[in-house]
Write an enzyme that holds these catalytic residues in place. Sequence first.
Site, PDB file in Angstrom:
ATOM      1  CD  GLU A 171      37.197  60.363  74.736  1.00 20.06           C
ATOM      2  OE1 GLU A 171      36.598  60.590  75.799  1.00 20.06           O
ATOM      3  OE2 GLU A 171      37.798  59.294  74.495  1.00 20.06           O
TER       4      GLU A 171
ATOM      5  CD  GLN B  17      31.707  58.789  82.730  1.00 20.42           C
ATOM      6  OE1 GLN B  17      30.795  59.382  82.163  1.00 20.42           O
ATOM      7  NE2 GLN B  17      32.587  58.051  82.098  1.00 20.42           N
ATOM      8  CB  ALA B  18      34.278  57.886  89.351  1.00 19.29           C
ATOM      9  CG  ASN B  19      35.756  57.155  83.488  1.00 17.11           C
ATOM     10  OD1 ASN B  19      34.560  56.980  83.715  1.00 17.11           O
ATOM     11  ND2 ASN B  19      36.203  57.990  82.579  1.00 17.11           N
TER      12      ASN B  19
ATOM     13  NE  ARG C  41      44.941  49.943 110.647  1.00 19.78           N
ATOM     14  CZ  ARG C  41      44.115  50.975 110.836  1.00 19.78           C
ATOM     15  NH1 ARG C  41      42.835  50.744 111.068  1.00 19.78           N
ATOM     16  NH2 ARG C  41      44.558  52.206 110.771  1.00 19.78           N
TER      17      ARG C  41
ATOM     18  CE  LYS D  13      39.664  63.110  80.067  1.00 20.22           C
ATOM     19  NZ  LYS D  13      40.287  62.790  78.782  1.00 20.22           N
TER      20      LYS D  13
ATOM     21  CE1 TYR E 150      40.436  56.784  83.318  1.00 14.62           C
ATOM     22  CE2 TYR E 150      39.249  58.732  82.594  1.00 14.62           C
ATOM     23  CZ  TYR E 150      39.709  57.443  82.367  1.00 14.62           C
ATOM     24  OH  TYR E 150      39.437  56.823  81.175  1.00 14.62           O
TER      25      TYR E 150
ATOM     26  CD  GLU F  48      42.987  63.562 103.724  1.00  7.68           C
ATOM     27  OE1 GLU F  48      42.404  63.582 104.816  1.00  7.68           O
ATOM     28  OE2 GLU F  48      43.582  64.554 103.248  1.00  7.68           O
TER      29      GLU F  48
ATOM     30  CG  ASP G  72      43.813  55.547  71.197  1.00  6.11           C
ATOM     31  OD1 ASP G  72      42.924  56.387  70.942  1.00  6.11           O
ATOM     32  OD2 ASP G  72      44.021  55.121  72.343  1.00  6.11           O
TER      33      ASP G  72
ATOM     34  CG  HIS H  59      41.691  59.547  74.337  1.00 13.00           C
ATOM     35  ND1 HIS H  59      41.353  58.420  75.028  1.00 13.00           N
ATOM     36  CD2 HIS H  59      42.149  59.132  73.124  1.00 13.00           C
ATOM     37  CE1 HIS H  59      41.599  57.354  74.279  1.00 13.00           C
ATOM     38  NE2 HIS H  59      42.082  57.757  73.120  1.00 13.00           N
TER      39      HIS H  59
HETATM   40  C1  LIG Z   1      36.014  56.677  78.005  1.00 10.38           C
HETATM   41  C2  LIG Z   1      34.749  55.814  78.118  1.00 10.38           C
HETATM   42  C3  LIG Z   1      34.648  54.651  77.396  1.00 10.38           C
HETATM   43  N1  LIG Z   1      33.517  53.887  77.489  1.00 10.38           N
HETATM   44  C4  LIG Z   1      33.474  52.650  76.716  1.00 10.38           C
HETATM   45  C5  LIG Z   1      33.575  52.828  75.215  1.00 10.38           C
HETATM   46  C6  LIG Z   1      34.347  51.608  74.759  1.00 10.38           C
HETATM   47  O1  LIG Z   1      33.445  50.543  74.499  1.00 10.38           O
HETATM   48  C7  LIG Z   1      35.190  51.226  75.962  1.00 10.38           C
HETATM   49  C8  LIG Z   1      36.642  51.648  75.815  1.00 10.38           C
HETATM   50  O2  LIG Z   1      36.656  53.016  75.429  1.00 10.38           O
HETATM   51  P1  LIG Z   1      38.002  53.708  74.950  1.00 10.38           P
HETATM   52  O3  LIG Z   1      38.685  52.824  73.977  1.00 10.38           O
HETATM   53  O4  LIG Z   1      37.653  55.089  74.498  1.00 10.38           O
HETATM   54  O5  LIG Z   1      38.828  53.749  76.305  1.00 10.38           O
HETATM   55  P2  LIG Z   1      40.219  54.474  76.587  1.00 10.38           P
HETATM   56  O6  LIG Z   1      41.086  54.390  75.385  1.00 10.38           O
HETATM   57  O7  LIG Z   1      40.723  53.945  77.861  1.00 10.38           O
HETATM   58  O8  LIG Z   1      39.775  55.987  76.751  1.00 10.38           O
HETATM   59  C9  LIG Z   1      40.236  56.761  77.819  1.00 10.38           C
HETATM   60  O9  LIG Z   1      41.596  57.102  77.567  1.00 10.38           O
HETATM   61  C10 LIG Z   1      42.171  57.949  78.535  1.00 10.38           C
HETATM   62  C11 LIG Z   1      43.578  58.279  78.081  1.00 10.38           C
HETATM   63  C12 LIG Z   1      41.350  59.136  78.846  1.00 10.38           C
HETATM   64  O10 LIG Z   1      41.824  60.248  79.065  1.00 10.38           O
HETATM   65  C13 LIG Z   1      39.883  58.893  79.014  1.00 10.38           C
HETATM   66  O11 LIG Z   1      39.162  60.105  79.051  1.00 10.38           O
HETATM   67  C14 LIG Z   1      39.351  58.011  77.919  1.00 10.38           C
HETATM   68  O12 LIG Z   1      39.362  58.728  76.691  1.00 10.38           O
HETATM   69  O13 LIG Z   1      34.599  51.851  77.095  1.00 10.38           O
HETATM   70  C15 LIG Z   1      32.479  54.263  78.292  1.00 10.38           C
HETATM   71  O14 LIG Z   1      31.446  53.559  78.379  1.00 10.38           O
HETATM   72  N2  LIG Z   1      32.569  55.404  79.016  1.00 10.38           N
HETATM   73  C16 LIG Z   1      33.672  56.198  78.959  1.00 10.38           C
HETATM   74  O15 LIG Z   1      33.743  57.252  79.663  1.00 10.38           O
END
Ligand SMILES: Cc1cn([C@H]2C[C@H](O)[C@@H](COP(=O)(O)OP(=O)(O)O[C@H]3O[C@@H](C)C(=O)[C@@H](O)[C@H]3O)O2)c(=O)[nH]c1=O
Length: 205
Positions: free
Chosen positions: A143, A47-49, A23, A72, A132, A28, A175, A62
């Site tokens: 941040e 939080q889960a991103n 399949r 993270k 993450y 894990e 950045d 960051h």
């Molecule tokens: C990080 C984050 C962003 N956002 C929003 C803000 C913005 O409009 C959009 C994109 O945000 P950023 O440009 O900061 O996304 P990004 O550059 O992908 O930021 C991430 O980079 C990596 C390397 C990390 O380690 C993370 O912790 C986070 O800082 O998403 C959230 O709503 N919640 C979140 O937790």
Amino acid sequence: MQLRELAVPGALEITPQQFGDPRGVFLEWFKAGPFAEAVGHPLDLQQANCSVSAAGVLRGIHFADVPPGQAKYVTCAKGAVLDVVVDVRVGSPTFGRWDSVLLDDTDRRAIYLPEGLGHAFMALEDDSTVLYLCSSGYAPEREHGIHPLDATVGIEWPTTARDGSALTPQLSDKDTAAPSLDEAEQQGLLPSFDAVNDYLATLRA
Ligand SMILES: Cc1cn([C@H]2C[C@H](O)[C@@H](COP(=O)(O)OP(=O)(O)O[C@H]3O[C@@H](C)C(=O)[C@@H](O)[C@H]3O)O2)c(=O)[nH]c1=O
């Protein structure tokens, strides 16, 4: 599940056992017991991103103010990224050191970055999908960033994508405008090694 400490103390590489069958595959990618045993405390999931990146996209470096910082636990569900941890803790014996783990949909590794470390990654394929788990919620005012191409940090970013094409780093405006490691230190933006250790001691207590 195998855990290995990286060259930046406190950061871990996690290699899961994969179970393939007709399949597909099962694994894990996070397990509370071995994680807590290795780190000394549970992951307080807040939080889960998920982010999806084209080849060459470079996010980071960051980090968040400590306490509470933001630990993270990162994996790549689709595609491939070179994931990098940078020691930005002022006073750390390994201040400025970086290490990396290839996160991809082949070995399906994960990386754990405790509070106070810098995090960045570069996508090596279109639609690279990074997931993450975070120990604290998003707090943009807490941040900060360091320029991912800062020569002092000297991260050796890949120049070739998985399909062999050349990679051009693609950064967000935020950045691109980020300070160097030296500038961030002068501006007092970096966490202190002592403050991070004091905070981690409260988590382990
Ligand atoms: C990080 C984050 C962003 N956002 C929003 C803000 C913005 O409009 C959009 C994109 O945000 P950023 O440009 O900061 O996304 P990004 O550059 O992908 O930021 C991430 O980079 C990596 C390397 C990390 O380690 C993370 O912790 C986070 O800082 O998403 C959230 O709503 N919640 C979140 O937790």
